[in-house]
Enzyme design. Sequence first.
Site, PDB file in Angstrom:
ATOM      1  CG  MET A 111      -2.130  -1.124   1.313  1.00 33.75           C
ATOM      2  SD  MET A 111      -2.882  -1.103  -0.485  1.00 33.75           S
ATOM      3  CE  MET A 111      -4.101  -0.044   0.034  1.00 33.75           C
ATOM      4  CB  ILE A 115       2.903   5.364  -4.450  1.00 30.34           C
ATOM      5  CG1 ILE A 115       1.508   5.430  -4.549  1.00 30.34           C
ATOM      6  CG2 ILE A 115       3.540   5.797  -5.998  1.00 30.34           C
ATOM      7  CD1 ILE A 115       0.938   6.780  -4.618  1.00 30.34           C
ATOM      8  CG  HIS A 146      -5.826  -2.499  -9.681  1.00 34.62           C
ATOM      9  ND1 HIS A 146      -5.390  -1.483  -8.791  1.00 34.62           N
ATOM     10  CD2 HIS A 146      -6.885  -1.960 -10.539  1.00 34.62           C
ATOM     11  CE1 HIS A 146      -6.427  -0.638  -8.888  1.00 34.62           C
ATOM     12  NE2 HIS A 146      -7.217  -0.900  -9.777  1.00 34.62           N
ATOM     13  CB  THR A 151       5.216   2.024 -15.777  1.00 30.92           C
ATOM     14  OG1 THR A 151       3.785   1.993 -15.730  1.00 30.92           O
ATOM     15  CG2 THR A 151       5.875   0.843 -16.498  1.00 30.92           C
ATOM     16  CD  GLU A 180      -7.249  -9.591  -6.393  1.00 32.84           C
ATOM     17  OE1 GLU A 180      -5.932  -9.492  -5.823  1.00 32.84           O
ATOM     18  OE2 GLU A 180      -8.054  -8.942  -6.156  1.00 32.84           O
TER      19      GLU A 180
END
Length: 225
Positions: free
Chosen positions: A102, A104, A121, A153, A186
């Site tokens: 969690m 970035i 995701h 990315t 997932e």
Amino acid sequence: MSAAEHRRPLRLGVLASGRGSNLQAIIDAVEAGALRAEIALVLSNKSDAVALERARRHKVEAVFLDPRPFKERPDAREAYDRAILEVLRGRDVELVVLAGYMKIVTSVLIGAYENRMMNIHPSLLPSFPGLDVQKKALEWGVKLAGCTVHFVTEGVDEGPIIIQAAVPVRDDDTTETLSARILAEEHKIYPRAIRLYAEGRLRVEGRRVRVLGEEPAPGAVLSNP
Ligand code: GRF
């Protein structure tokens, strides 16, 4: 025997902040022999992440890296990622797997692991990037939801897509029931995506990922209703 089978198992570094059910799916695939890889370590920014407990339970190194000492620095996020990078390199990690991580990630990690870092995701990207996306999909009224594994990315949730799985949205769905249906997929596609990577079958061409030797199932169209 293919070139991929000759080499040692792919060394994975998993970054996770929470319950770690995707981590568990990867551990299970490795232990079942369905994924030829070794989880070198699981690293978390949360000391109480269940993911760390899961790692320990399976004799995988569990590392809590406290972000707080970095907070005062102007380049806090980059400095934290440099510390992560040192840990990953120290364990000879070849593929970084974000599994409910969690924070970035910055260019420090992305640059060092270009096309060697994956994320999962819970939406069919590029629809619904960001947070609370199962709720947003439900509110929007989409008839198909799903999940995406992609390379990481700089743009959040924007990297080249490796695998997607779609699930129907039902009229009586709640965020919880839809999330559970997506999560079950997932757990299938993440180990598969890692296996394709381990087998050297992913080619990144611009935004597109070509998957070598994998044909789409004929007639695999999902419509709802
Ligand atoms: C999953 O829904 C994943 O798609 C998202 O965060 C959640 C992590 O769940 N990135 P878990 O920690 O793997 O159970």
